[in-house]
Enzyme design. Structure first.
Site, PDB file in Angstrom:
ATOM      1  N   ASP A   1      43.578  41.130  30.693  1.00 25.54           N
ATOM      2  CA  ASP A   1      42.110  41.150  30.730  1.00 25.54           C
ATOM      3  C   ASP A   1      41.630  42.393  31.491  1.00 25.54           C
ATOM      4  O   ASP A   1      40.971  42.275  32.517  1.00 25.54           O
ATOM      5  CB  ASP A   1      41.561  39.854  31.369  1.00 25.54           C
ATOM      6  CG  ASP A   1      41.955  39.691  32.834  1.00 25.54           C
ATOM      7  OD1 ASP A   1      42.982  40.278  33.259  1.00 25.54           O
ATOM      8  OD2 ASP A   1      41.226  38.994  33.571  1.00 25.54           O
TER       9      ASP A   1
ATOM     10  N   ASP B   1      45.336  45.432  35.538  1.00 22.65           N
ATOM     11  CA  ASP B   1      45.905  45.236  34.196  1.00 22.65           C
ATOM     12  C   ASP B   1      46.173  46.603  33.554  1.00 22.65           C
ATOM     13  O   ASP B   1      47.202  46.789  32.898  1.00 22.65           O
ATOM     14  CB  ASP B   1      44.915  44.505  33.279  1.00 22.65           C
ATOM     15  CG  ASP B   1      44.532  43.145  33.806  1.00 22.65           C
ATOM     16  OD1 ASP B   1      45.082  42.138  33.353  1.00 22.65           O
ATOM     17  OD2 ASP B   1      43.628  43.096  34.680  1.00 22.65           O
TER      18      ASP B   1
ATOM     19  N   ASN C   1      38.401  39.122  33.627  1.00 21.74           N
ATOM     20  CA  ASN C   1      37.723  39.936  34.640  1.00 21.74           C
ATOM     21  C   ASN C   1      36.288  40.250  34.234  1.00 21.74           C
ATOM     22  O   ASN C   1      35.377  40.287  35.057  1.00 21.74           O
ATOM     23  CB  ASN C   1      38.488  41.248  34.861  1.00 21.74           C
ATOM     24  CG  ASN C   1      39.703  41.040  35.741  1.00 21.74           C
ATOM     25  OD1 ASN C   1      39.663  40.266  36.696  1.00 21.74           O
ATOM     26  ND2 ASN C   1      40.799  41.712  35.418  1.00 21.74           N
TER      27      ASN C   1
ATOM     28  N   THR D   1      48.733  38.705  32.416  1.00 25.83           N
ATOM     29  CA  THR D   1      48.064  39.231  33.612  1.00 25.83           C
ATOM     30  C   THR D   1      46.580  38.862  33.637  1.00 25.83           C
ATOM     31  O   THR D   1      45.801  39.491  34.352  1.00 25.83           O
ATOM     32  CB  THR D   1      48.238  40.770  33.713  1.00 25.83           C
ATOM     33  OG1 THR D   1      47.628  41.380  32.572  1.00 25.83           O
ATOM     34  CG2 THR D   1      49.693  41.157  33.790  1.00 25.83           C
TER      35      THR D   1
ATOM     36  N   PHE E   1      42.387  33.785  40.987  1.00 28.18           N
ATOM     37  CA  PHE E   1      41.443  33.985  39.880  1.00 28.18           C
ATOM     38  C   PHE E   1      41.997  33.596  38.505  1.00 28.18           C
ATOM     39  O   PHE E   1      41.360  32.828  37.768  1.00 28.18           O
ATOM     40  CB  PHE E   1      40.982  35.457  39.866  1.00 28.18           C
ATOM     41  CG  PHE E   1      40.010  35.785  38.771  1.00 28.18           C
ATOM     42  CD1 PHE E   1      38.660  35.477  38.885  1.00 28.18           C
ATOM     43  CD2 PHE E   1      40.446  36.396  37.602  1.00 28.18           C
ATOM     44  CE1 PHE E   1      37.763  35.762  37.870  1.00 28.18           C
ATOM     45  CE2 PHE E   1      39.556  36.696  36.573  1.00 28.18           C
ATOM     46  CZ  PHE E   1      38.203  36.376  36.709  1.00 28.18           C
ATOM     47  N   ASN E   2      43.151  34.124  38.100  1.00 27.59           N
ATOM     48  CA  ASN E   2      43.636  33.906  36.725  1.00 27.59           C
ATOM     49  C   ASN E   2      43.848  32.419  36.436  1.00 27.59           C
ATOM     50  O   ASN E   2      43.595  31.947  35.323  1.00 27.59           O
ATOM     51  CB  ASN E   2      44.954  34.640  36.472  1.00 27.59           C
ATOM     52  CG  ASN E   2      44.759  36.143  36.390  1.00 27.59           C
ATOM     53  OD1 ASN E   2      43.656  36.620  36.151  1.00 27.59           O
ATOM     54  ND2 ASN E   2      45.840  36.886  36.603  1.00 27.59           N
TER      55      ASN E   2
ATOM     56  N   HIS F   1      47.988  43.727  41.920  1.00 28.60           N
ATOM     57  CA  HIS F   1      48.555  42.463  41.432  1.00 28.60           C
ATOM     58  C   HIS F   1      49.398  42.618  40.153  1.00 28.60           C
ATOM     59  O   HIS F   1      50.601  42.326  40.133  1.00 28.60           O
ATOM     60  CB  HIS F   1      47.434  41.467  41.100  1.00 28.60           C
ATOM     61  CG  HIS F   1      46.441  41.209  42.168  1.00 28.60           C
ATOM     62  ND1 HIS F   1      46.673  40.355  43.219  1.00 28.60           N
ATOM     63  CD2 HIS F   1      45.168  41.666  42.350  1.00 28.60           C
ATOM     64  CE1 HIS F   1      45.592  40.286  43.992  1.00 28.60           C
ATOM     65  NE2 HIS F   1      44.670  41.076  43.479  1.00 28.60           N
ATOM     66  N   ASP F   2      48.713  42.954  39.065  1.00 27.55           N
ATOM     67  CA  ASP F   2      49.314  42.774  37.733  1.00 27.55           C
ATOM     68  C   ASP F   2      50.577  43.608  37.466  1.00 27.55           C
ATOM     69  O   ASP F   2      51.496  43.116  36.788  1.00 27.55           O
ATOM     70  CB  ASP F   2      48.263  43.058  36.649  1.00 27.55           C
ATOM     71  CG  ASP F   2      47.139  42.032  36.655  1.00 27.55           C
ATOM     72  OD1 ASP F   2      47.357  40.914  37.172  1.00 27.55           O
ATOM     73  OD2 ASP F   2      46.045  42.343  36.149  1.00 27.55           O
TER      74      ASP F   2
HETATM   75  C1  BDR Z   1      44.065  38.711  39.245  1.00 28.54           C
HETATM   76  O1  BDR Z   1      42.672  38.588  38.983  1.00 28.54           O
HETATM   77  C2  BDR Z   1      42.180  39.767  38.401  1.00 28.54           C
HETATM   78  O2  BDR Z   1      41.012  40.192  39.031  1.00 28.54           O
HETATM   79  C3  BDR Z   1      43.279  40.796  38.476  1.00 28.54           C
HETATM   80  O3  BDR Z   1      43.265  41.592  37.310  1.00 28.54           O
HETATM   81  C4  BDR Z   1      44.537  39.983  38.591  1.00 28.54           C
HETATM   82  O4  BDR Z   1      45.059  39.680  37.318  1.00 28.54           O
HETATM   83  C5  BDR Z   1      44.298  38.651  40.741  1.00 28.54           C
HETATM   84  O5  BDR Z   1      43.841  37.438  41.253  1.00 28.54           O
HETATM   85 CA    CA Z   2      44.294  40.760  35.313  1.00 26.41          CA
END
Ligand code: BDR
Ligand code: CA
Length: 315
Positions: free
Chosen positions: A10, A15, A40, A129, A171-172, A245-246
């Site tokens: 996303d 990402d 996102n 991701t 979040f994801n 993160h991703d």
């Molecule tokens: C995740 O949430 C998104 O904002 C980032 O792309 C990552 O995948 C981190 O919590």
């Molecule tokens: Ca992401």
């Protein structure tokens, strides 16, 4: 042999770095396509950002498939406050160019199903991701793909670490907890990078400078958008940089020794209330549930950023 992957994403700043890292690593990663999900920002923007990223890498021929625009049951939640209105805002204000290439006509979910079915069993890895809506839908439509998958590598969840969108949830997972729960319970081999790991991978000012100055043309563009990405998290956490993160998912496929983790039984809370989207791991095997995921717990952040700089410089 390079691992065949579908990257379900996303984009999203981190990402985009994951996509670039995969494209820059053909010896280890055979990227079959990008399947895109709303997360996102809305789906139209995440698709545009996926296309933008292929152009940045001069790889516009890489197929991009649009997937689900919203979660299975929950109202949509997005993160413009982190990624900007475009989802890929830059510090300079100059957005990455959008290529002429168009998104594929096939739906992302059908692409996942058809690709897994048309390859030899256990030769395709799904990397996720973003919210897990596309992958959960593919599994619901075609449960036979589960045993054909090599594995699912997920960025998502928060185990010992507090959440980043609610006190309990990452979040994801929070965006589509029902999808996440069904993916964790599907029976595939799962490797998961939660905030416990990614919060150790900070884009410090020194690392941002290294990306800007030592990762070529692509590195300069990446530094510009990561400079934007850093701003929100730096003020939120008071850290010297946002977590990358991703790309941990892709880096693990390239150089697994960077990270460590262990097998555990993981569930996702999909009940309304303060724990919605919480990932719960049986850390000390206090239940008789069998481990269903390798939960990554740590990693060498210097090695991760060296890899990113080295690979981006090759694009
Ligand atoms: C995740 O949430 C998104 O904002 C980032 O792309 C990552 O995948 C981190 O919590
Ligand atoms: Ca992401």
């Amino acid at each position: 042999m390079a691992t065949k992957i579908i990257l379900d994403c996303d984009p999203g700043h981190d990402d985009a770095v994951a996509i670039l890292l995969a494209l820059a690593s053909p010896d280890e990663i055979d990227l079959l396509g990008l399947t895109v999900v709303g997360g996102n920002v809305g789906l139209q923007s995440t698709v545009t950002n996926a296309l933008r990223t292929t152009l940045l890498a001069n790889r516009e021929e890489l197929p991009v498939y649009a997937g689900c625009p919203r979660p299975i049951m929950q109202p949509m939640v997005t993160a413009e406050h982190v990624h900007g209105d475009s989802g890929l805002d830059t510090a300079s204000g100059e957005l990455l160019a959008v290529p002429q290439t168009k998104v594929q006509t096939a739906h992302a979910v059908n692409m996942i199903i058809d690709t897994v079915r048309s390859h030899e069993p256990e030769t395709v890895t799904l990397v996720a991701t973003g919210p897990l809506t596309n992958i959960a839908t593919a599994i619901a439509m075609a449960p036979d793909i589960v045993e054909r998958l090599q594995q699912i590598v997920i960025m998502g969840g928060a185990f010992h670490e507090p959440g980043n969108i609610t006190p309990a949830a990452e979040f994801n997972i929070y965006v589509d907890p029902h999808a996440a729960r069904s993916v964790f319970e599907c029976g595939a081999n799962i490797v998961v990078f939660g905030l416990d790991v990614t919060h150790q991978m900070l884009i410090s000012s020194a690392r941002l400078e290294a990306i800007k100055n030592h990762a070529g043309r692509v590195g300069k563009a990446v530094a510009d958008f990561l400079d934007f990405f850093n701003q929100y998290d730096m003020s939120k956490y008071g850290w010297d940089g946002a977590p990358l993160h991703d790309p941990c998912t892709i880096a693990w496929l390239i150089e697994p020794e960077i990270f460590n983790g262990r097998d555990m039984a993981v569930t996702v809370d999909s009940n309304d209330g303060p724990n919605l989207g919480r990932t719960v791991a049986d850390w000390y095997q206090v239940t008789d549930r069998k481990p269903n995921a390798k939960v990554m717990t740590g990693g060498d952040s210097d090695r991760l950023f060296s890899l990113v700089v080295e690979r981006l410089s090759q694009l």
